[in-house]
Every structure is written in structure tokens, then in C-alpha cells.
Design a protein around this motif. Structure first.
Motif, PDB file in Angstrom:
ATOM      1  N   SER A 135      43.345  41.910  27.150  1.00  0.00           N
ATOM      2  CA  SER A 135      44.617  42.469  26.691  1.00  0.00           C
ATOM      3  C   SER A 135      45.688  42.003  27.674  1.00  0.00           C
ATOM      4  CB  SER A 135      44.555  43.999  26.648  1.00  0.00           C
ATOM      5  OG  SER A 135      44.360  44.520  27.935  1.00  0.00           O
ATOM      6  N   ILE A 136      46.930  42.011  27.216  1.00  0.00           N
ATOM      7  CA  ILE A 136      48.050  41.538  28.038  1.00  0.00           C
ATOM      8  C   ILE A 136      49.053  42.661  28.212  1.00  0.00           C
ATOM      9  CG2 ILE A 136      49.982  39.926  28.177  1.00  0.00           C
ATOM     10  CD1 ILE A 136      48.341  38.061  26.321  1.00  0.00           C
ATOM     11  N   LYS A 137      49.491  42.879  29.441  1.00  0.00           N
ATOM     12  CA  LYS A 137      50.607  43.787  29.742  1.00  0.00           C
ATOM     13  C   LYS A 137      51.746  42.888  30.187  1.00  0.00           C
ATOM     14  CE  LYS A 137      52.898  47.486  30.903  1.00  0.00           C
ATOM     15  NZ  LYS A 137      53.471  48.382  29.961  1.00  0.00           N
ATOM     16  N   LEU A 138      52.744  42.773  29.343  1.00  0.00           N
ATOM     17  CA  LEU A 138      53.899  41.925  29.613  1.00  0.00           C
ATOM     18  C   LEU A 138      55.021  42.800  30.143  1.00  0.00           C
ATOM     19  CD1 LEU A 138      54.999  38.983  29.108  1.00  0.00           C
ATOM     20  CD2 LEU A 138      55.922  39.886  26.981  1.00  0.00           C
ATOM     21  N   PHE A 139      55.599  42.409  31.273  1.00  0.00           N
ATOM     22  CA  PHE A 139      56.696  43.222  31.794  1.00  0.00           C
ATOM     23  C   PHE A 139      57.756  42.376  32.464  1.00  0.00           C
ATOM     24  CE2 PHE A 139      53.513  43.049  35.115  1.00  0.00           C
ATOM     25  CZ  PHE A 139      54.229  42.869  36.278  1.00  0.00           C
ATOM     26  N   SER A 140      58.960  42.937  32.472  1.00  0.00           N
ATOM     27  CA  SER A 140      60.102  42.308  33.106  1.00  0.00           C
ATOM     28  C   SER A 140      60.750  43.343  34.011  1.00  0.00           C
ATOM     29  CB  SER A 140      61.092  41.839  32.033  1.00  0.00           C
ATOM     30  OG  SER A 140      62.221  41.263  32.634  1.00  0.00           O
ATOM     31  N   VAL A 141      61.127  42.931  35.185  1.00  0.00           N
ATOM     32  CA  VAL A 141      61.760  43.846  36.140  1.00  0.00           C
ATOM     33  C   VAL A 141      63.233  43.473  36.262  1.00  0.00           C
ATOM     34  CG1 VAL A 141      61.766  44.689  38.511  1.00  0.00           C
ATOM     35  CG2 VAL A 141      59.595  44.102  37.416  1.00  0.00           C
ATOM     36  N   LYS A 142      64.085  44.482  36.123  1.00  0.00           N
ATOM     37  CA  LYS A 142      65.523  44.269  36.245  1.00  0.00           C
ATOM     38  C   LYS A 142      66.077  45.310  37.214  1.00  0.00           C
ATOM     39  CE  LYS A 142      66.174  45.079  32.057  1.00  0.00           C
ATOM     40  NZ  LYS A 142      66.956  45.486  30.900  1.00  0.00           N
ATOM     41  N   LYS A 143      67.186  45.017  37.816  1.00  0.00           N
ATOM     42  CA  LYS A 143      67.828  45.981  38.711  1.00  0.00           C
ATOM     43  C   LYS A 143      68.442  47.128  37.932  1.00  0.00           C
ATOM     44  CE  LYS A 143      68.830  42.858  42.489  1.00  0.00           C
ATOM     45  NZ  LYS A 143      69.828  42.243  43.326  1.00  0.00           N
ATOM     46  N   ASP A 144      68.911  46.831  36.725  1.00  0.00           N
ATOM     47  CA  ASP A 144      69.625  47.832  35.936  1.00  0.00           C
ATOM     48  C   ASP A 144      69.036  47.879  34.533  1.00  0.00           C
ATOM     49  OD1 ASP A 144      71.407  49.479  34.610  1.00  0.00           O
ATOM     50  OD2 ASP A 144      73.181  48.299  35.096  1.00  0.00           O
ATOM     51  N   LEU A 145      68.437  48.990  34.148  1.00  0.00           N
ATOM     52  CA  LEU A 145      67.802  49.106  32.838  1.00  0.00           C
ATOM     53  C   LEU A 145      68.802  49.120  31.683  1.00  0.00           C
ATOM     54  CD1 LEU A 145      64.870  51.584  33.515  1.00  0.00           C
ATOM     55  CD2 LEU A 145      64.750  49.138  33.065  1.00  0.00           C
ATOM     56  N   SER A 146      70.077  49.284  31.987  1.00  0.00           N
ATOM     57  CA  SER A 146      71.066  49.281  30.901  1.00  0.00           C
ATOM     58  C   SER A 146      71.373  47.855  30.442  1.00  0.00           C
ATOM     59  CB  SER A 146      72.348  49.975  31.351  1.00  0.00           C
ATOM     60  OG  SER A 146      72.968  49.240  32.397  1.00  0.00           O
ATOM     61  N   GLU A 147      70.932  46.828  31.208  1.00  0.00           N
ATOM     62  CA  GLU A 147      71.131  45.444  30.795  1.00  0.00           C
ATOM     63  C   GLU A 147      70.278  45.148  29.569  1.00  0.00           C
ATOM     64  OE1 GLU A 147      70.345  42.509  33.811  1.00  0.00           O
ATOM     65  OE2 GLU A 147      71.038  43.841  35.372  1.00  0.00           O
ATOM     66  N   PRO A 148      70.778  44.329  28.642  1.00  0.00           N
ATOM     67  CA  PRO A 148      69.949  43.944  27.485  1.00  0.00           C
ATOM     68  C   PRO A 148      68.801  43.049  27.939  1.00  0.00           C
ATOM     69  CG  PRO A 148      72.046  42.762  27.466  1.00  0.00           C
ATOM     70  CD  PRO A 148      72.114  43.762  28.599  1.00  0.00           C
ATOM     71  N   LEU A 149      67.710  43.013  27.177  1.00  0.00           N
ATOM     72  CA  LEU A 149      66.538  42.210  27.535  1.00  0.00           C
ATOM     73  C   LEU A 149      66.756  40.723  27.340  1.00  0.00           C
ATOM     74  CD1 LEU A 149      63.576  44.356  26.183  1.00  0.00           C
ATOM     75  CD2 LEU A 149      64.222  43.954  28.545  1.00  0.00           C
ATOM     76  N   THR A 150      67.656  40.320  26.491  1.00  0.00           N
ATOM     77  CA  THR A 150      67.853  38.887  26.263  1.00  0.00           C
ATOM     78  C   THR A 150      69.139  38.401  26.839  1.00  0.00           C
ATOM     79  OG1 THR A 150      68.841  39.334  24.106  1.00  0.00           O
ATOM     80  CG2 THR A 150      66.477  38.822  24.181  1.00  0.00           C
TER      81      THR A 150
END
Length: 136
Positions: A121-136
Motif C-alpha cells: 500500500s502507498i501513503k502519499l503525503f506532502s508537507v507544507k508550511k501553511d495548510l491554507s495553501e492549495p495543493l496544486t
């Protein structure tokens, strides 16, 4: 180390558990980073696997990280194994990605191939400083 001492090390440490694995022995002289990349190309490898001790402080500043340099110079996947890691299989794979850096979906191909091969199984994640930023 020459091929004979390399072969002795493998036979002592690895070979009893790898009877059905073809092992090729090669010792070369040169700049480690270049020679690792060249050897992987020469042997038509699909992946480079390297151990790391995690250089830090002045040692990292002066010498850098061989593993980081191989990652930068190689055009194939590089799997990095920390010195104290214990292998427990590929049941679950964590994949960190900076979605701002993804130019096309081909970045996911090696990941999907590994997951299919090992039924992971795959756990895909992205870390950002601010969660209010859009993912794309």
C-alpha cells in the motif's frame, strides 16, 4: 578492497541467505560518486541502493553526502538505507512529494511498480508550511 576480499565479505555476511541470487563482484578505483553512477550504468541497473551514516556538522559541509551526490547525478531511482534501519518488507510505502515540483505523473511510475511488485500500500503525503495553501 579487491574482488577477492569483497567476495569473502559477501560469502561470510550475505551468501548463506542468498543462494539463488546472482552476485557480481567488482572493485574500482576513482571518485566514489562518479564510479557508483558509472557502475550502475555499466551493469544496466534499475536501481541504486546505498547505505548512509548521516554525516553531520563540519564533515557534511566539507565532504557533503556521497548519497546525496549520487541522487543528484543519477537518472535512476536511489534507495537510501540508514545505518540502523531494520528491514521489515515493503508492505507499506511512505512517499513524500512536493506537489509544486511535480511536472508530470511519470514521477509516480517507479513507486507504482514497486507497490505492484511487492503488493504494497502507498501513503502519499506532502508537507507544507501553511495548510491554507492549495495543493496544486
Amino acid at each position: 578492497a579487491n574482488n577477492t576480499s569483497l567476495k569473502k565479505l559477501v560469502q561470510k555476511e550475505i551468501k548463506p541467505d542468498a543462494d539463488n541470487v546472482e552476485i557480481i563482484y567488482e572493485s574500482v578505483a576513482g571518485f566514489a560518486i562518479d564510479e557508483i553512477v558509472l557502475a550502475s550504468q555499466r551493469h544496466k541497473a534499475n536501481m541504486i541502493i546505498m547505505g548512509t551514516k548521516g554525516a553531520s556538522g563540519i564533515k557534511k559541509i566539507i565532504f557533503g553526502s556521497n548519497t546525496s551526490s549520487v541522487i543528484g547525478k543519477s537518472d535512476m531511482p536511489v534507495l537510501v538505507v540508514p545505518e540502523k534501519a531494520k528491514f521489515k518488507g515493503f508492505g507499506r510505502i511512505a512517499f513524500a512529494v512536493d506537489l509544486h515540483e511535480v511536472k508530470d505523473n511519470t514521477i509516480f511510475n517507479p513507486l507504482l511498480e514497486l507497490a505492484l511488485l511487492f503488493k504494497s500500500s502507498i501513503k502519499l503525503f506532502s508537507v507544507k508550511k501553511d495548510l491554507s495553501e492549495p495543493l496544486t
